[in-house]
Structure formats: structure tokens, C-alpha cells
Design a protein around this motif. Sequence first.
Motif, PDB file in Angstrom:
ATOM      1  N   THR A  16       0.817  -1.211   0.000  1.00 23.43           N
ATOM      2  CA  THR A  16       0.000   0.000   0.000  1.00 23.43           C
ATOM      3  C   THR A  16       0.851   1.261   0.000  1.00 23.43           C
ATOM      4  OG1 THR A  16      -0.157   0.029   2.413  1.00 23.43           O
ATOM      5  CG2 THR A  16      -1.905  -1.119   1.215  1.00 23.43           C
ATOM      6  N   THR A  18       1.023   4.994   1.506  1.00 25.13           N
ATOM      7  CA  THR A  18       0.466   5.737   2.640  1.00 25.13           C
ATOM      8  C   THR A  18       0.568   7.237   2.396  1.00 25.13           C
ATOM      9  OG1 THR A  18       2.573   5.708   3.795  1.00 25.13           O
ATOM     10  CG2 THR A  18       1.041   3.924   4.291  1.00 25.13           C
ATOM     11  N   VAL A  21      -3.315  12.430   6.263  1.00 26.53           N
ATOM     12  CA  VAL A  21      -4.566  13.142   6.034  1.00 26.53           C
ATOM     13  C   VAL A  21      -4.977  13.815   7.346  1.00 26.53           C
ATOM     14  CG1 VAL A  21      -6.981  12.858   5.360  1.00 26.53           C
ATOM     15  CG2 VAL A  21      -5.246  11.393   4.355  1.00 26.53           C
ATOM     16  N   GLY A  23      -7.009  14.781  10.409  1.00 27.25           N
ATOM     17  CA  GLY A  23      -8.130  14.112  11.047  1.00 27.25           C
ATOM     18  C   GLY A  23      -8.615  14.882  12.257  1.00 27.25           C
ATOM     19  N   ASP A  54      -3.989  11.535  10.541  1.00 24.61           N
ATOM     20  CA  ASP A  54      -4.459  10.202  10.192  1.00 24.61           C
ATOM     21  C   ASP A  54      -3.651   9.694   8.997  1.00 24.61           C
ATOM     22  OD1 ASP A  54      -6.335  10.637  12.131  1.00 24.61           O
ATOM     23  OD2 ASP A  54      -8.040  10.729  10.776  1.00 24.61           O
ATOM     24  N   SER A  56      -3.846   7.349   5.442  1.00 30.19           N
ATOM     25  CA  SER A  56      -4.678   6.703   4.442  1.00 30.19           C
ATOM     26  C   SER A  56      -3.818   5.733   3.635  1.00 30.19           C
ATOM     27  CB  SER A  56      -5.287   7.762   3.523  1.00 30.19           C
ATOM     28  OG  SER A  56      -5.985   7.151   2.477  1.00 30.19           O
ATOM     29  N   HIS A  57      -4.265   4.479   3.517  1.00 30.94           N
ATOM     30  CA  HIS A  57      -3.584   3.462   2.720  1.00 30.94           C
ATOM     31  C   HIS A  57      -4.361   3.297   1.418  1.00 30.94           C
ATOM     32  CE1 HIS A  57      -0.889   1.701   5.841  1.00 30.94           C
ATOM     33  NE2 HIS A  57      -1.781   2.252   6.646  1.00 30.94           N
ATOM     34  N   SER A  58      -3.663   3.348   0.293  1.00 34.10           N
ATOM     35  CA  SER A  58      -4.330   3.180  -0.991  1.00 34.10           C
ATOM     36  C   SER A  58      -3.550   2.219  -1.880  1.00 34.10           C
ATOM     37  CB  SER A  58      -4.497   4.528  -1.693  1.00 34.10           C
ATOM     38  OG  SER A  58      -3.246   5.130  -1.910  1.00 34.10           O
ATOM     39  N   GLU A  65      -8.826   3.872  -2.058  1.00 35.16           N
ATOM     40  CA  GLU A  65      -8.459   3.860  -0.641  1.00 35.16           C
ATOM     41  C   GLU A  65      -8.863   2.527  -0.032  1.00 35.16           C
ATOM     42  OE1 GLU A  65      -9.281   6.264   3.509  1.00 35.16           O
ATOM     43  OE2 GLU A  65      -9.945   7.152   1.637  1.00 35.16           O
ATOM     44  N   HIS A  68      -8.050   3.337   6.419  1.00 38.49           N
ATOM     45  CA  HIS A  68      -7.891   4.691   6.962  1.00 38.49           C
ATOM     46  C   HIS A  68      -7.636   4.544   8.453  1.00 38.49           C
ATOM     47  CE1 HIS A  68      -8.411   9.039   6.437  1.00 38.49           C
ATOM     48  NE2 HIS A  68      -8.744   9.004   7.711  1.00 38.49           N
ATOM     49  N   HIS A  69      -6.388   4.809   8.885  1.00 33.58           N
ATOM     50  CA  HIS A  69      -6.026   4.700  10.295  1.00 33.58           C
ATOM     51  C   HIS A  69      -6.259   6.045  10.969  1.00 33.58           C
ATOM     52  CE1 HIS A  69      -3.948   3.568  13.930  1.00 33.58           C
ATOM     53  NE2 HIS A  69      -3.144   4.614  13.791  1.00 33.58           N
ATOM     54  N   ARG A  70      -7.139   6.062  11.952  1.00 33.02           N
ATOM     55  CA  ARG A  70      -7.469   7.302  12.665  1.00 33.02           C
ATOM     56  C   ARG A  70      -6.717   7.360  13.975  1.00 33.02           C
ATOM     57  NH1 ARG A  70     -11.561   8.941   9.558  1.00 33.02           N
ATOM     58  NH2 ARG A  70     -12.963   7.398   8.694  1.00 33.02           N
TER      59      ARG A  70
END
Length: 72
Positions: A16, A18, A21, A23, A54, A56-58, A65, A68-70
Motif C-alpha cells: 500500500t 500511505t 490526512v 483528522g 491520520d 490513508s492506505h491506498s 483507498e 484509513h487509520h485514525r
Amino acid sequence: MPMQMICPYCGNYIITVTSPVPGLLTWLLCTGLFVFGCFLGCCFLPFCMNSLMDVSHSCPVCQRELLHHRRL
């Protein structure tokens, strides 16, 4: 940290991509700094620190996407 997985959208075995983002934690810290007197742009400091944002893995193939790790 990037993850190895099979993309559920395109079916490829990928690592992925990263990206940070803004948050909830980032916005709360920005608001808190503004309230306590950081008026001249210092309140935007949390937006410059990747450890407070945060993640984001895409998928690098289909650009969707995946996770999404918050922070909060």
C-alpha cells in the motif's frame, strides 16, 4: 507503515501507498492552540506534523483507498 495485501478491488498483490490526512486529532489541536493564544499561524503547526495526522492506505495500481487509520 505500508502493508502487503491483496487489493479487494483490482485483485493484485500490492504494498500500500500511505499518505497523511488531517483528522480529528489534528483539528482539535489546531483549535486548542488557537484558543490558548497562538493567533499568528502557530495554531496550524499540527498540520505540518505527520505524527499527528491520520494515515490513508491506498492501492498503487487502482488508486482506491483501502484503509484509513485514525489517531482518535
